[in-house]
Write a protein that holds these residues in place. Structure first.
Motif, PDB file in Angstrom:
ATOM      1  N   CYS A 695       0.939  -1.220   0.077  1.00 28.58           N
ATOM      2  CA  CYS A 695      -0.029  -0.086   0.130  1.00 28.58           C
ATOM      3  C   CYS A 695       0.955   1.155   0.143  1.00 28.58           C
ATOM      4  O   CYS A 695       1.847   1.576   0.567  1.00 28.58           O
ATOM      5  N   ALA A 696       0.450   2.139  -0.843  1.00 27.99           N
ATOM      6  CA  ALA A 696       1.353   3.435  -0.949  1.00 27.99           C
ATOM      7  C   ALA A 696       1.220   4.311   0.320  1.00 27.99           C
ATOM      8  O   ALA A 696       2.045   4.920   0.722  1.00 27.99           O
ATOM      9  N   GLY A 844      -0.309   7.606  -5.517  1.00 30.35           N
ATOM     10  CA  GLY A 844       0.308   6.179  -5.323  1.00 30.35           C
ATOM     11  C   GLY A 844       1.653   6.170  -6.167  1.00 30.35           C
ATOM     12  O   GLY A 844       2.194   7.326  -6.381  1.00 30.35           O
ATOM     13  N   THR A 845       2.232   5.156  -6.320  1.00 31.17           N
ATOM     14  CA  THR A 845       3.569   5.059  -6.850  1.00 31.17           C
ATOM     15  C   THR A 845       3.710   3.798  -8.039  1.00 31.17           C
ATOM     16  O   THR A 845       2.422   3.108  -8.443  1.00 31.17           O
ATOM     17  N   ALA A 846       4.529   4.065  -9.149  1.00 32.77           N
ATOM     18  CA  ALA A 846       4.699   3.008 -10.199  1.00 32.77           C
ATOM     19  C   ALA A 846       6.135   2.720 -10.286  1.00 32.77           C
ATOM     20  O   ALA A 846       7.085   3.401 -10.410  1.00 32.77           O
ATOM     21  N   VAL A 847       6.044   1.256 -10.353  1.00 27.75           N
ATOM     22  CA  VAL A 847       7.682   0.657 -10.474  1.00 27.75           C
ATOM     23  C   VAL A 847       8.024   1.045 -11.847  1.00 27.75           C
ATOM     24  O   VAL A 847       7.062   0.659 -12.855  1.00 27.75           O
ATOM     25  N   ALA A 848       9.212   1.589 -11.971  1.00 29.67           N
ATOM     26  CA  ALA A 848       9.772   1.784 -13.249  1.00 29.67           C
ATOM     27  C   ALA A 848      11.245   1.597 -13.401  1.00 29.67           C
ATOM     28  O   ALA A 848      12.191   2.630 -13.058  1.00 29.67           O
ATOM     29  N   GLY A 849      11.696   0.466 -13.775  1.00 30.31           N
ATOM     30  CA  GLY A 849      13.159   0.190 -14.060  1.00 30.31           C
ATOM     31  C   GLY A 849      14.008   0.378 -12.459  1.00 30.31           C
ATOM     32  O   GLY A 849      13.263   0.073 -11.339  1.00 30.31           O
ATOM     33  N   HIS A 854       8.076   5.861  -9.478  1.00 31.73           N
ATOM     34  CA  HIS A 854       7.575   7.063  -9.667  1.00 31.73           C
ATOM     35  C   HIS A 854       6.572   7.386  -8.931  1.00 31.73           C
ATOM     36  O   HIS A 854       5.957   6.509  -8.399  1.00 31.73           O
ATOM     37  N   ALA A 855       6.263   8.635  -8.714  1.00 35.22           N
ATOM     38  CA  ALA A 855       5.136   9.155  -7.695  1.00 35.22           C
ATOM     39  C   ALA A 855       4.057   9.729  -8.516  1.00 35.22           C
ATOM     40  O   ALA A 855       4.404  10.806  -9.378  1.00 35.22           O
ATOM     41  N   GLU A 880       8.405   8.464  -2.596  1.00 37.68           N
ATOM     42  CA  GLU A 880       7.193   8.927  -1.915  1.00 37.68           C
ATOM     43  C   GLU A 880       6.047   9.393  -2.492  1.00 37.68           C
ATOM     44  O   GLU A 880       6.550  10.614  -3.208  1.00 37.68           O
ATOM     45  N   PRO A 881       4.972   9.072  -2.596  1.00 32.44           N
ATOM     46  CA  PRO A 881       3.936   9.847  -3.392  1.00 32.44           C
ATOM     47  C   PRO A 881       3.635  11.040  -2.634  1.00 32.44           C
ATOM     48  O   PRO A 881       2.785  11.935  -3.424  1.00 32.44           O
ATOM     49  N   GLU A 882       3.868  11.508  -1.418  1.00 30.14           N
ATOM     50  CA  GLU A 882       3.493  12.591  -0.906  1.00 30.14           C
ATOM     51  C   GLU A 882       4.273  13.752  -1.513  1.00 30.14           C
ATOM     52  O   GLU A 882       3.698  14.910  -1.412  1.00 30.14           O
TER      53      GLU A 882
END
Length: 900
Positions: A695-696, A844-849, A854-855, A880-882
């Motif tokens: 969870c983000a 939220g976040t996104a896994v990228a390499g 990414h946020a 961090e998405p914040e």
């Protein structure tokens, strides 16, 4: 001799009309020169009032004196010869004044000296026997002067072939009078030896080879002259000598075989010269294919052709255009300068004038009473026209550049004086021919007359071909020439266009212009932070962004009628650019770019109801004012600062895709509502490319779909993806138009994702599959939530100025469309977290390499205000998405504050 004196002093019946015709034609020429000088003074600042007086004064004095003297001494002369020479000479003065006004006084002086030389020829006795009798003396003197240049030769420019002799600051080119003396020698020799050359010797096929004893002196003297010219590297003069020699040999013998054999020898010599002479090789290569060396060894000829294209049919106008872009334009490329200034009409007029000299000169030759005068006049006329054709043909890429002057028109003292001597001799012979026609039938033998007529036909055909080539470059290929990127005239035109301003929604200038004292325009960008949207406008690298999308309007070329366009072209006035007003807010755009200053990413802020884009930030970015200087560095930068990440950057959506997945689950009844139980494993992390993702946001233990959605827990999204299946997930992506580039005034991108691209439903549902999205697409997702399920059409252009300065509103490129029901939109939005008092958002976040994920942040302002705003923020590898949420919250709150 006595009869000749009577002819020179007593009026001849019918000469009054000739005098009147000559007077009238000279007045027309004077009017052309005077009008041209006044126009040049008004249109071309370097051509000052003293230049105008020099031009008009020198022309008037020279040709008034010539006309009055000729009325008295040569009453039976051809009345067209002097006016043709006068018009060409006056035109030459105008062109020198246009392209090299510092040489105008010298050219005017040479014109006066040329007139004196013409009158001296007219006054020199009652016949031309003094020329015929001393042929070896005249030619030997010319050869001595030419040979002297091998030791004492100079070049006035300080470099290049040393073809001149200098004395006290004045320069003299011996090859110019040598051309005249060679014709005199050949005319005298052929007149004495014609019968032996034609009937003597042995006949081999179509050729009759004359005895070497008779033809030897002719070949020796001619060969010596050509060798000296070749040693000087004066290849153009050598070519003229050779062609004139062939034409006179044909005039005397009437045998085409001599011409054919001579041309074969000429071709063989050219091949040898091409292999041995670098200078000749460059000229031939520039003739055959100049475009490969347009910036180097073929620069002159390419610029010449560009001048013809710029002139078109009617020309740029005297004093306008840029003929000085052509190197040595005042000597070698005067014809091209005329093409740019006067167009195809002027070019055809010049060709017609040389055609007139050709016909009148050969007419006088055909009627001359003595063989020497016939050959002399025909040779001088042919040589004059051949010289003119060679240099004009070189200007239009019909022949290699010869490096010779254009008779009467080009700057050059020795050339102008020699040409006037030729004109004086033609006038003298035409006077004798006129008297002969009135008294008795001319004694010209039929074979010589036939040779003269055939020579006239061949040279006239050559002039016609030249005219066709002029039309080809000035009309048929004009658009192609004008549009070439290496055309400096295009750059000059572009630099004088006052592009319209680009304004923000409050009228703040985002792009403007500054006009220098010379009229050159520089594009300025007072708000460089708007570069991702505004783009750039450069001469070398074109346009981008809004500058490209509204280029025609900003240049003032949109909605122009044919009459308006033609009128502005006639006045050589570039169109006036029109302003474009955008939906951007300059202050908010500055704030967004400052927030992204330390990050790589993008942010989009828009009005929910209208889709108007207030902010479109992208980082890293560029300063459009310095783009031309930094282009190469920007293009090679791995961070891609020229890319607008907001519209063209495609990223893994990660948690940002959960709104789409949950909305599709609601609309299909996969879950009854957001209060549904999601199971005990909702907080369990999942593995993405070897990375554990949970969870983000921390918010206790989610016990419902709403709580799991608010915390951006990937496990719940994966569970919903499994229940939706491939078809349901693909339908949701299509419903939100995530595979379609958003319609906008500037370029946008979208993923080419399809149902078949789904390899794992769970990965795709958590935003870690093959689907990628842009920040603009996610901003539209957020706006759909704030507008009750209707996705607005994004809009950047608010209005554009019309032709008379009136503002005309613009519509969005696309149209709004319903995505989900209002009830579903409100239920989803109720699960978004509060970020401050007036902002709701989903982060939220996104896994990228490799590196941190990414946020993402999608946010909207709370309902209740006069307007509602939506935003999407993407920070690359921010973790961090914040951090993304803070940027989005600040911008949304700033947008609300602007309403107060």
């Amino acid at each position: 001799m006595s009869s000749s004196r009577v002819h020179q002093t007593q009026p001849i019946s019918g000469t009054g009309g000739a005098n009147r015709r000559e007077s009238f034609l000279l007045l027309l020429a004077a009017g052309f020169v005077a009008a041209g000088a006044v126009t040049l003074h008004l249109a071309h600042a370097p051509f000052r009032i003293h230049h105008l007086l020099i031009t008009c004064g020198a022309f008037a004095v020279a040709f008034a004196a010539a006309h009055l003297t000729l009325r008295r001494l040569l009453p039976g002369r051809d009345p067209f010869l002097l006016p043709a020479g006068a018009l060409l000479s006056g035109w030459g003065l105008l062109m020198v004044g246009r392209v090299a006004p510092n040489f105008l006084a010298r050219q005017a002086t040479w014109l006066m000296l040329g007139t004196v030389a013409l009158l001296a020829v007219v006054e020199a006795g009652n016949s031309l026997r003094w020329l015929q009798r001393y042929r070896y003396t005249w030619l030997t003197g010319g050869l001595v002067l030419l040979a002297a240049t091998l030791l004492l030769g100079v070049n006035p420019s300080g470099s290049g072939p040393r073809l001149w002799l200098g004395l006290g600051g004045a320069y003299f080119q011996p090859s110019e009078p040598l051309k005249l003396l060679m014709v005199v020698f050949m005319a005298s020799y052929l007149a004495d030896r014609r019968r032996l050359l034609v009937s003597g010797g042995r006949k081999i096929g179509p050729l009759r080879l004359p005895p070497l004893a008779y033809v030897g002196p002719l070949l020796v003297m001619f060969g010596l002259a050509v060798l000296l010219l070749a040693a000087q590297q004066d290849l153009g003069a050598a070519m003229l000598f050779f062609l004139t020699f062939l034409s006179m040999l044909y005039l005397a013998t009437g045998q085409w075989g001599y011409v054919a054999a001579g041309l074969l020898l000429f071709g063989a010599a050219g091949v040898i010269g091409y292999s041995l002479s670098t200078r000749l090789a460059l000229r031939v290569n520039a003739w055959l294919n100049p475009w490969t060396g347009a910036a180097d060894w073929a620069f002159q000829i390419v610029q010449s052709l560009l001048a013809f294209g710029a002139g078109g049919v009617l020309g740029e106008g005297l004093g306008l255009g840029q003929p000085t872009y052509i190197p040595a334009v005042h000597t070698d490329f005067t014809f091209a300068a005329i093409g740019e200034s006067f167009g195809l009409v002027g070019l055809l007029a010049v060709i017609a004038l040389y055609g007139l000299l050709l016909l009148r000169g050969l007419r006088a030759a055909a009627s001359a009473p003595r063989r020497f005068e016939r050959y002399l006049t025909a040779g001088l006329t042919a040589g004059l026209v051949i010289q003119a054709w060679v240099i004009m043909a070189a200007n239009v890429k019909l022949a290699p550049i010869a490096g010779v002057t254009l008779p009467f028109l080009s700057y050059g003292g020795s050339s102008l004086v020699s040409t006037f001597i030729v004109l004086g001799l033609l006038l003298r012979v035409s006077n004798q021919a006129g008297a002969s026609r009135r008294r008795i039938r001319p004694s010209t033998d039929r074979s010589t007359r036939a040779s003269i007529f055939r020579t006239a036909g061949v040279l006239a055909l050559a002039l016609a071909v030249l005219a066709a080539f002029c039309g080809y470059w000035s009309v048929a290929r004009a658009d192609w020439l004008v549009a070439r990127e290496d055309n400096p005239r295009r750059v000059s035109y572009e630099r004088r266009i006052v592009r319209g301003r680009i304004l923000d929604r409050d009228g703040t200038s985002l792009a403007s212009v500054s006009v220098g004292p010379t009229g050159l325009v520089t594009r300025t960008y007072p708000v460089p932070q708007a570069a991702p949207v505004v783009g750039y406008a450069t001469l070398r690298y074109g346009t981008g962004g809004i500058e490209a999308a509204f280029d025609e309007a900003l240049r003032g070329e949109a909605d122009r009628g044919g009459w308006e366009e033609g009128w502005e072209a006639l006045l050589h006035r570039p169109p006036e650019g029109r302003d474009v007003q955008l939906t951007l807010d300059a202050e908010l755009q500055r704030r967004a770019q400052e927030a992204l200053a330390e990050e790589a990413g993008a942010v989009v802020l828009l009005e929910v109801e209208t889709g108007r884009v207030l902010v479109m930030g992208s980082a890293p970015t560029f300063d459009p004012a310095d783009l031309s200087e930094q282009w190469a560095e920007l293009r090679e930068d791995a961070a891609a600062p020229l890319l607008n990440r907001a519209t063209q950057g495609l990223y893994q959506p990660g948690a940002a895709l959960q709104t789409v997945v949950v909305a599709e689950a609601l609309s299909r009844g996969v879950v009854p509502d957001l209060e549904a139980d999601v199971g005990p494993d909702v907080t369990d992390p999942i593995m993405v490319d070897g990375v554990s993702v949970g969870c983000a946001l921390e918010d206790g233990t989610p016990n419902s779909l709403a709580a799991a959605y608010a915390a951006a827990c990937p496990a719940s999204a994966a569970n919903l993806g499994e229940r939706l299946g491939r078809d349901g997930l693909a339908a949701g992506v299509d419903r939100w138009r995530l595979t379609v580039p958003p319609p906008l005034e500037i370029p946008t991108e979208a993923s080419d994702w399809t149902r078949e691209a789904i390899s794992s439903v769970e990965d795709e549902a958590v935003g870690q599959g093959a689907l990628t999205v842009s920040p603009l697409q996610m901003a539209l997702v957020a706006a759909t939530m704030g507008s009750g399920g209707v996705m607005p059409a994004p809009q950047l252009a608010l209005r554009v100025q019309g032709p008379e300065g009136r503002w005309q509103g613009t519509d969005p490129v696309g149209a709004p469309h319903a995505v989900i029901s209002r009830a579903d939109a409100q239920e989803l939005l109720s699960a978004w977290r509060g970020w401050g008092e007036s902002v709701l958002g989903h982060a939220g976040t996104a896994v990228a390499g490799e590196g941190a994920p990414h946020a993402w942040f999608l946010g909207v302002t709370a309902a209740g205000g006069p307007r509602r705003y939506a935003a999407a923020v993407l920070l690359e590898h921010a973790g961090e998405p914040e951090r993304a949420a803070a940027v989005g919250r600040d911008l949304l709150e700033a947008a609300l504050a602007d309403e107060e």
